[in-house]
Design a protein around this motif. Structure first.
Motif, PDB file in Angstrom:
ATOM      1  N   LEU A 139       0.835  -1.202   0.000  1.00  0.00           N
ATOM      2  CA  LEU A 139       0.000   0.000   0.000  1.00  0.00           C
ATOM      3  C   LEU A 139       0.868   1.250   0.000  1.00  0.00           C
ATOM      4  N   LEU A 140       1.918   1.246   0.819  1.00  0.00           N
ATOM      5  CA  LEU A 140       2.803   2.411   0.920  1.00  0.00           C
ATOM      6  C   LEU A 140       3.450   2.724  -0.425  1.00  0.00           C
ATOM      7  N   GLU A 141       4.000   1.716  -1.071  1.00  0.00           N
ATOM      8  CA  GLU A 141       4.680   1.943  -2.345  1.00  0.00           C
ATOM      9  C   GLU A 141       3.707   2.417  -3.422  1.00  0.00           C
ATOM     10  N   THR A 142       2.530   1.789  -3.465  1.00  0.00           N
ATOM     11  CA  THR A 142       1.538   2.169  -4.473  1.00  0.00           C
ATOM     12  C   THR A 142       1.032   3.588  -4.248  1.00  0.00           C
ATOM     13  N   ALA A 143       0.768   3.920  -2.972  1.00  0.00           N
ATOM     14  CA  ALA A 143       0.273   5.256  -2.638  1.00  0.00           C
ATOM     15  C   ALA A 143       1.324   6.323  -2.945  1.00  0.00           C
ATOM     16  N   LEU A 144       2.588   6.027  -2.651  1.00  0.00           N
ATOM     17  CA  LEU A 144       3.648   6.992  -2.936  1.00  0.00           C
ATOM     18  C   LEU A 144       3.800   7.221  -4.434  1.00  0.00           C
ATOM     19  N   ASN A 145       3.720   6.165  -5.203  1.00  0.00           N
ATOM     20  CA  ASN A 145       3.803   6.314  -6.662  1.00  0.00           C
ATOM     21  C   ASN A 145       2.679   7.197  -7.184  1.00  0.00           C
ATOM     22  N   LYS A 146       1.462   6.961  -6.677  1.00  0.00           N
ATOM     23  CA  LYS A 146       0.318   7.769  -7.098  1.00  0.00           C
ATOM     24  C   LYS A 146       0.476   9.216  -6.640  1.00  0.00           C
ATOM     25  N   PHE A 147       0.958   9.397  -5.398  1.00  0.00           N
ATOM     26  CA  PHE A 147       1.130  10.742  -4.846  1.00  0.00           C
ATOM     27  C   PHE A 147       2.109  11.563  -5.683  1.00  0.00           C
ATOM     28  N   PHE A 148       3.262  10.994  -5.996  1.00  0.00           N
ATOM     29  CA  PHE A 148       4.259  11.737  -6.776  1.00  0.00           C
ATOM     30  C   PHE A 148       3.811  11.906  -8.228  1.00  0.00           C
ATOM     31  N   GLU A 149       3.009  10.987  -8.722  1.00  0.00           N
ATOM     32  CA  GLU A 149       2.433  11.154 -10.058  1.00  0.00           C
ATOM     33  C   GLU A 149       1.531  12.391 -10.091  1.00  0.00           C
ATOM     34  N   ILE A 150       0.758  12.583  -9.001  1.00  0.00           N
ATOM     35  CA  ILE A 150      -0.125  13.751  -8.908  1.00  0.00           C
ATOM     36  C   ILE A 150       0.707  15.029  -8.812  1.00  0.00           C
ATOM     37  N   ARG A 151       1.737  15.010  -7.959  1.00  0.00           N
ATOM     38  CA  ARG A 151       2.582  16.204  -7.781  1.00  0.00           C
ATOM     39  C   ARG A 151       3.252  16.629  -9.083  1.00  0.00           C
ATOM     40  N   GLU A 152       3.602  15.653  -9.899  1.00  0.00           N
ATOM     41  CA  GLU A 152       4.354  15.943 -11.123  1.00  0.00           C
ATOM     42  C   GLU A 152       3.454  16.123 -12.345  1.00  0.00           C
ATOM     43  N   THR A 153       2.145  16.150 -12.130  1.00  0.00           N
ATOM     44  CA  THR A 153       1.218  16.339 -13.248  1.00  0.00           C
ATOM     45  C   THR A 153       1.385  17.744 -13.834  1.00  0.00           C
ATOM     46  N   PRO A 154       1.662  17.892 -15.101  1.00  0.00           N
ATOM     47  CA  PRO A 154       1.806  19.228 -15.706  1.00  0.00           C
ATOM     48  C   PRO A 154       0.523  20.039 -15.564  1.00  0.00           C
ATOM     49  N   GLY A 155       0.665  21.281 -15.140  1.00  0.00           N
ATOM     50  CA  GLY A 155      -0.486  22.175 -15.046  1.00  0.00           C
ATOM     51  C   GLY A 155      -1.168  22.199 -13.697  1.00  0.00           C
ATOM     52  N   ILE A 156      -0.735  21.341 -12.748  1.00  0.00           N
ATOM     53  CA  ILE A 156      -1.379  21.338 -11.436  1.00  0.00           C
ATOM     54  C   ILE A 156      -1.068  22.653 -10.717  1.00  0.00           C
ATOM     55  N   LYS A 157      -2.081  23.258 -10.128  1.00  0.00           N
ATOM     56  CA  LYS A 157      -1.924  24.576  -9.515  1.00  0.00           C
ATOM     57  C   LYS A 157      -1.330  24.484  -8.114  1.00  0.00           C
ATOM     58  N   LYS A 158      -1.869  23.596  -7.293  1.00  0.00           N
ATOM     59  CA  LYS A 158      -1.361  23.419  -5.930  1.00  0.00           C
ATOM     60  C   LYS A 158      -0.918  21.975  -5.733  1.00  0.00           C
ATOM     61  N   LYS A 159       0.379  21.788  -5.651  1.00  0.00           N
ATOM     62  CA  LYS A 159       0.896  20.441  -5.438  1.00  0.00           C
ATOM     63  C   LYS A 159       0.593  19.995  -4.002  1.00  0.00           C
ATOM     64  N   PRO A 160       0.149  18.755  -3.813  1.00  0.00           N
ATOM     65  CA  PRO A 160      -0.121  18.277  -2.451  1.00  0.00           C
ATOM     66  C   PRO A 160       1.154  18.243  -1.616  1.00  0.00           C
ATOM     67  N   SER A 161       1.013  18.527  -0.330  1.00  0.00           N
ATOM     68  CA  SER A 161       2.150  18.658   0.573  1.00  0.00           C
ATOM     69  C   SER A 161       2.384  17.382   1.377  1.00  0.00           C
ATOM     70  N   THR A 162       3.433  17.413   2.197  1.00  0.00           N
ATOM     71  CA  THR A 162       3.735  16.273   3.072  1.00  0.00           C
ATOM     72  C   THR A 162       2.584  15.996   4.025  1.00  0.00           C
ATOM     73  N   SER A 163       2.052  17.050   4.636  1.00  0.00           N
ATOM     74  CA  SER A 163       0.956  16.866   5.586  1.00  0.00           C
ATOM     75  C   SER A 163      -0.284  16.295   4.902  1.00  0.00           C
ATOM     76  N   GLU A 164      -0.506  16.683   3.645  1.00  0.00           N
ATOM     77  CA  GLU A 164      -1.645  16.153   2.896  1.00  0.00           C
ATOM     78  C   GLU A 164      -1.424  14.696   2.499  1.00  0.00           C
ATOM     79  N   ALA A 165      -0.169  14.321   2.265  1.00  0.00           N
ATOM     80  CA  ALA A 165       0.147  12.910   2.013  1.00  0.00           C
ATOM     81  C   ALA A 165      -0.192  12.067   3.238  1.00  0.00           C
TER      82      ALA A 165
END
Length: 279
Positions: free
Chosen positions: A200-226
């Protein structure tokens, strides 16, 4: 006196070096970084690690530097004088001590946190130059000088929303907290959720960083939001396979913990629409 991190706070080597350098130099440590990267918590963990008291001054857009020293309530004194109250004879009854005054009065060394200094106006940092340099200030109403009994460890945080004056920066030791990489964020999550399964940890981290690196995202999710997101995934007993299938054609599971504005939600909805149309 050295900061070595704590079990609850994963401090990188460069951050530990910065903290100890500021303690050695007896200069304020100015910590910048994205919101939610643990800047405020750092001050609390320094206090915990070194077994010191902490005084927290949370700065707002309307905060004035004087409030950190003291506030004189002239209105209450005038009202009491009209009522014939005897306490007007002692002007100190109408002086409210600020967090800097409280830290200066501490009988032992302490930590003084000035949190989110960039929220205040541009002159705010300059108004504190002498007080943080000399570790004293003058109280005009009583004619006394308040001097720090023990020089506090001063931690100043900034979300980097505006530039700070050069004169202020010259008096600080500076450190920028980089957003944690995958390995560091994994360690942080395991500190908060030691029972989280590796898959779960590895899958969630992959998804989280995929979201952060999405082109055009206005507010990247933070550590606390992770951390909030992982807490929800665990509470809802989400299967890691559901996250893997949760690819670019749909919004992330429990996306409200990560996407905090309608533009980013619409961005992922558009991506989902295009992915479905192409399939």
């Amino acid at each position: 006196m050295r900061f070595n991190g704590t079990k609850e706070y994963i401090a990188t080597d460069d951050l530990t070096i910065a903290v100890n350098a500021s303690i050695k130099l007896e200069r304020p440590l100015l910590v910048k970084g994205e919101p939610g990267t643990g800047k405020t918590e750092l001050a609390r963990q320094i206090a915990q690690n070194l077994e010191l008291d902490i005084f927290e001054w949370n700065v707002k857009s309307t905060t004035k530097a004087q409030q950190g020293l003291y506030e004189y309530d002239a209105v209450s004194r005038l009202r009491d004088s009209q009522l014939g109250d005897s306490k007007i004879k002692d002007i100190s009854n109408y002086i409210k001590k600020g967090k800097i005054w409280e830290a200066f009065e501490s009988k032992k060394k302490c930590v003084l946190l000035i949190d989110e200094i960039d929220k205040a106006d541009i002159e705010f940092p300059n108004d504190l130059l002498q007080e943080l340099d000399r570790m004293d200030f003058f109280v005009y109403e009583t004619g006394e000088t308040i001097k720090a009994k023990n020089r506090p460890i001063v931690i100043i945080t900034s979300n980097n929303e505006k530039e700070l004056p050069d004169a202020f920066l010259r008096r600080c030791f500076f450190h920028y907290i980089q957003f944690p990489d995958v390995d560091t964020l994994s360690q942080i999550i395991q500190v908060h959720f030691p029972s989280v399964k590796k898959t779960l940890l590895e899958t969630a981290l992959n998804k989280f960083f995929e979201i952060r690196e999405t082109p055009g995202i206005k507010k990247k999710p933070s550590t606390s939001e992770a951390l909030d997101w992982l807490k929800l995934l665990l509470a809802e007993d989400i299967n890691p396979l559901d996250l893997k299938s949760d690819s670019k054609d749909v919004l992330p599971k429990l996306h409200g913990a990560l996407l905090k504005n309608e533009q980013d939600v619409h961005l992922f909805e558009r991506m989902a629409f295009l992915a479905r149309r192409n399939n």
